[in-house]
Each structure stands twice: as C-alpha cells, then as structure tokens.
Design a protein around this motif. Structure first.
Motif, short mmCIF file in Angstrom:
data_model
loop_
_atom_site.label_atom_id
_atom_site.label_comp_id
_atom_site.label_asym_id
_atom_site.label_seq_id
_atom_site.Cartn_x
_atom_site.Cartn_y
_atom_site.Cartn_z
N ALA A 163 -3.58 7.50 0.65
CA ALA A 163 -2.46 8.43 0.62
C ALA A 163 -2.37 9.09 2.00
O ALA A 163 -2.05 10.26 2.13
CB ALA A 163 -2.68 9.48 -0.46
N ASP A 164 -2.71 8.28 3.02
CA ASP A 164 -2.87 8.82 4.37
C ASP A 164 -1.67 8.55 5.28
O ASP A 164 -1.81 8.40 6.49
CB ASP A 164 -4.18 8.32 5.01
N GLY A 165 -0.48 8.49 4.67
CA GLY A 165 0.74 8.53 5.46
C GLY A 165 1.22 7.21 6.03
O GLY A 165 0.60 6.15 5.84
N ALA A 166 2.34 7.29 6.74
CA ALA A 166 3.04 6.11 7.25
C ALA A 166 2.17 5.26 8.17
O ALA A 166 2.30 4.04 8.21
CB ALA A 166 4.31 6.54 7.97
N HIS A 167 1.27 5.90 8.93
CA HIS A 167 0.40 5.16 9.86
C HIS A 167 -0.99 5.00 9.24
O HIS A 167 -2.00 5.12 9.92
CB HIS A 167 0.32 5.88 11.20
N SER A 168 -1.02 4.72 7.94
CA SER A 168 -2.24 4.68 7.13
C SER A 168 -3.41 3.93 7.80
O SER A 168 -3.34 2.73 8.07
CB SER A 168 -1.93 4.04 5.79
N TRP A 169 -4.49 4.68 8.03
CA TRP A 169 -5.71 4.09 8.59
C TRP A 169 -6.32 3.11 7.59
O TRP A 169 -6.77 2.03 7.95
CB TRP A 169 -6.70 5.24 8.91
N LEU A 170 -6.33 3.49 6.31
CA LEU A 170 -6.92 2.63 5.27
C LEU A 170 -6.15 1.32 5.13
O LEU A 170 -6.75 0.26 4.98
CB LEU A 170 -6.92 3.35 3.92
N ARG A 171 -4.82 1.40 5.15
CA ARG A 171 -4.00 0.18 5.04
C ARG A 171 -4.31 -0.76 6.19
O ARG A 171 -4.45 -1.98 6.00
CB ARG A 171 -2.52 0.56 5.04
N ASN A 172 -4.43 -0.20 7.40
CA ASN A 172 -4.74 -1.03 8.57
C ASN A 172 -6.11 -1.67 8.45
O ASN A 172 -6.29 -2.85 8.75
CB ASN A 172 -4.66 -0.18 9.85
N LYS A 173 -7.10 -0.89 8.01
CA LYS A 173 -8.47 -1.41 7.88
C LYS A 173 -8.58 -2.48 6.81
O LYS A 173 -9.44 -3.36 6.87
CB LYS A 173 -9.46 -0.27 7.57
N ALA A 174 -7.70 -2.42 5.80
CA ALA A 174 -7.71 -3.43 4.73
C ALA A 174 -6.88 -4.65 5.11
O ALA A 174 -6.73 -5.58 4.32
CB ALA A 174 -7.20 -2.81 3.43
N ASP A 175 -6.34 -4.64 6.37
CA ASP A 175 -5.52 -5.77 6.88
C ASP A 175 -4.33 -6.08 5.97
O ASP A 175 -4.01 -7.25 5.75
CB ASP A 175 -6.38 -7.04 7.06
#
Length: 400
Positions: A163-175
């Motif tokens: 739930a960390d926003g448009a530039h989500s760190w978690l989404r990026n880390k999960a590729d």
C-alpha cells in the motif's frame, strides 16, 4: 525476528483501512509507515488535497468506525452535481432529491481521513503501527515473506500488502510489470473563495484545453479546485499574478459562482495512468495507488483504493476462517480478478471520457453535447450513472 500474519507497507488511507478492517479476525497485523501524520488543528486552513468520498467508501469508513469522527472534524456533503461543456448546450445535472438520497457524496480533506484512520489503528489490539519505518530488503520464502527495515529490524509475515503508493517499492522488488501512460496533463489544485455560495453542488466544466472542477467545502463560499491542463498552461497559471489568475479562473468557470479569489498556494502535479500487470503474487497483494492510478476527472481514485481494501479484507478473512494460506498466490486470485476488472473498467472509462472531451473539434463537440443532453433527459440513464459514481456496483458482498 518479529513475526506477524500480515505486514502492510504504507500507512496511508488505503493501507490503514486494510489494517483496521482486519481487527478482530484473529490475525496479527503490522503497518510500516515512513512518517506518522501530524494532527491538524480544527481551525487550520483547508488542505489542498481532497477526495470526493462516494457512498461505497462511506460505508467502508462507517464499518471501520471512523466515519462519525471524520464528520465531526470537517467534511462537506454535496447534494448536487453539474457538468457542462463550455460555450455550448451540452450539460447534465444530478440532484439528491430526484434520486431520494440523503446526499451524493462528501468532499473531505485527505489529511482528515488519514488522521482518523491512524488514530483508530493505533488503538487496536491486533494492529502494530511501526513509524518511522523504511523498507530496505524483502525476500519471499515458501511459507513466509521476510522484510528488513532501514534500522536493521527484521520481520516476517505470511502476507505482505503493498500500500506504498504509485512508486511502490514492494511492487518493484516483486518484479511486477507496470503499464503506464502520461495523460499529457498536469493538475493545478488550490482553494478558492467564491462570490456566490456553492450551495453544496460539485461542478465540472470541460473547455477544450482542460477540465475544471469546483468541489464544495464546508465553508459555503469556499471550494477546492482541480484544474487539469497541459503542463505549459498549468505552469503559466501557477506562476501568474494572483489578480490575473482570479480573472482567468472566473472566466474559465463561466462566472458560475461569480468572481473567484484564490485563497491558498497553487500546486501542480503531473497526471499519470498506471496499471500493475498483477495485483497479487506469492506472499504479496497490492492495493490503491500501488496497483493503479487514474485521472482525477471524476474524483474516483481513492474510492477505487478503498474498494481494493474492502475486497482484500473480505478475502483475507474468508481464507483465514477456512483455514487456508492467506499468502498463497492461488488463494489471492479471486481478490486479484475482481479488483483488476474494476480498475480496468474505470481506467478505460476515464480514458474514453477524456478523449471525447479533449479539444474543440466541431464534430467532437457536437457529439459530446448531444451525449450530455441525452444522458440528462433520457429516463433511466441518470440513476444508472449515479449508481456507478456512488460505487454501489463495486462493493464486495460483505459490505453490501
């Protein structure tokens, strides 16, 4: 190692809604947030960022036991909506009385919603708020996900919620791939004092080069504006002298509320559409802006996020009650399918709407004016449009 059932990265409105909604489920929740909200005084000037909270989001906030507190701080119910095309006959109006409704929605400062959800979460026995907390590392194991914070703290959970926003760190880390597009517009936001009272009506005008919305605040002469314009025009309007800005704003709004006067700073930000290829993965679920961002045209962004929260709350509770693994991607697919469909429909609708109302080509202008007029006059059309805007079609079963 601190162990939880669910770790939510991001303590914004949507992340906190998930946390509050899981209270009493028998699950142990942690919320990681960079900085806790700073309480604003009741007599502080209205903040610039506001949301048009629809009936579905209102129902969720009632369920989370924060709605009464939000209304007590500051919220403005709106009872009508007007949309028109500048210099033409195209227009549509909505009125709560025609639909036998108490109101059509509320305009509320994001900071007010955020603060009340934060206060609620901080008093819950199943929820731990960790702030300040910066994520440094994440690893997705077979049975758990592991996170390391910037201060070295190590935590694990069966499910991580991005739930960390448009530039989500978690989404990026999960590729997780992200489809995104530039709307070619910037939004200019400000608070405006109007000569005539707004009468609790939300108004929006399309004027070829942009879209201007006046959202009524609790003061009868004060509105929050969202003006969607080309980046160059937004920059020009932001930096022009106040008197000239007031004049151009009043004219762009067809002097609908008389002369307008800016009463705050003017801020601009770029408008991007985003859509994550997956809303869930092994040990991960995405909600809110981490999963999608849309044009603020109809003020539906936060409502879409709140329905993600409601959908995820329902699924996690159901899986837990059935003794299933809440972090297994297969088990999260039902949440993902439902919310991807809602977001895709909203994104497509906004894009089509924006294309139609962009520019002053005579054929396009005629098409939209006829369309608005027909929608306003044909029986049965307005109630359906209103039901859509109020989010009543988008609520998960448990919230109905």
């Amino acid at each position: 190692m601190q162990t939880y059932d669910v770790i939510i990265a991001g303590g914004g409105m949507v992340g906190l809604a998930v946390a509050c909604g899981l209270q009493g489920s028998g699950l142990k929740i942690a919320v990681l947030e960079r900085e806790a909200p700073v309480a604003t005084a009741a007599d502080a000037p209205h903040a610039l960022r506001v949301s048009a909270i629809n009936a579905a989001s209102e129902r969720l906030l009632q369920h989370l036991d924060v709605w009464t507190q939000i209304l007590a701080v500051r919220a403005s119910a709106y009872h009508g909506m007007e949309v028109w095309d500048k210099d033409s006959f195209g227009r549509i109006e909505f009125d709560q009385r025609q639909q036998s409704l108490p109101h059509l929605g509320h305009i509320i400062e994001n900071a007010v919603i955020h603060q009340e959800l934060w206060d609620r979460a901080s008093g819950l026995s199943d929820v731990t708020l960790v702030s300040p907390a910066g994520l440094q590392q994440v690893a997705f194991g077979d049975n758990e996900a592991f996170v390391t914070l910037a201060d070295g703290t190590m935590m694990s959970a069966r499910l991580l919620v991005g739930a960390d926003g448009a530039h989500s760190w978690l989404r990026n880390k999960a590729d997780i791939p992200l489809a995104f597009w530039d709307y070619g517009h910037h939004a200019l936001v400000a608070n405006i004092r109007c000569e005539q009272p707004h009468e609790a009506v939300a108004r929006q005008v399309f004027h070829g080069e942009g879209i201007l919305a006046f959202l009524p605040l609790s003061d009868p002469h004060l509105c929050s504006i969202v003006w969607s314009l080309s980046p160059q025009e937004a920059s020009r309007l932001q930096s022009m002298p106040e008197a000239l800005f007031n004049q151009q704003l009043s004219v762009a709004f067809d002097l609908r509320l008389g002369l307008c006067r800016v009463e705050s700073e003017r801020k601009t930000f770029p408008l991007m559409g985003r859509y994550a290829r997956s809303f869930a993965a092994h040990r991960l679920a995405l909600v809110g802006d981490a999963a999608h961002t849309i044009h603020p045209l109809a003020g539906q962004g936060v409502n879409l996020g709140f329905m993600d929260a409601a959908g995820l709350i329902g699924e996690i509770r159901r899986l837990h009650q059935q003794g299933k693994d809440i972090g297994e991607h297969l088990n999260l697919r039902r949440y993902e399918r439902s919310r991807k469909h809602s977001a895709a429909m909203m994104l497509a609708g906004m894009q089509g709407f924006r294309e139609l109302f962009n520019g002053n080509h005579p054929a396009k202008k005629l098409l939209r004016d006829v369309g608005l007029s027909l929608a306003d006059s044909l029986p049965g059309v307005k109630p359906r449009l209103l039901k859509q805007a109020m989010g009543l079609n988008d609520m998960p079963e448990w919230l109905r």
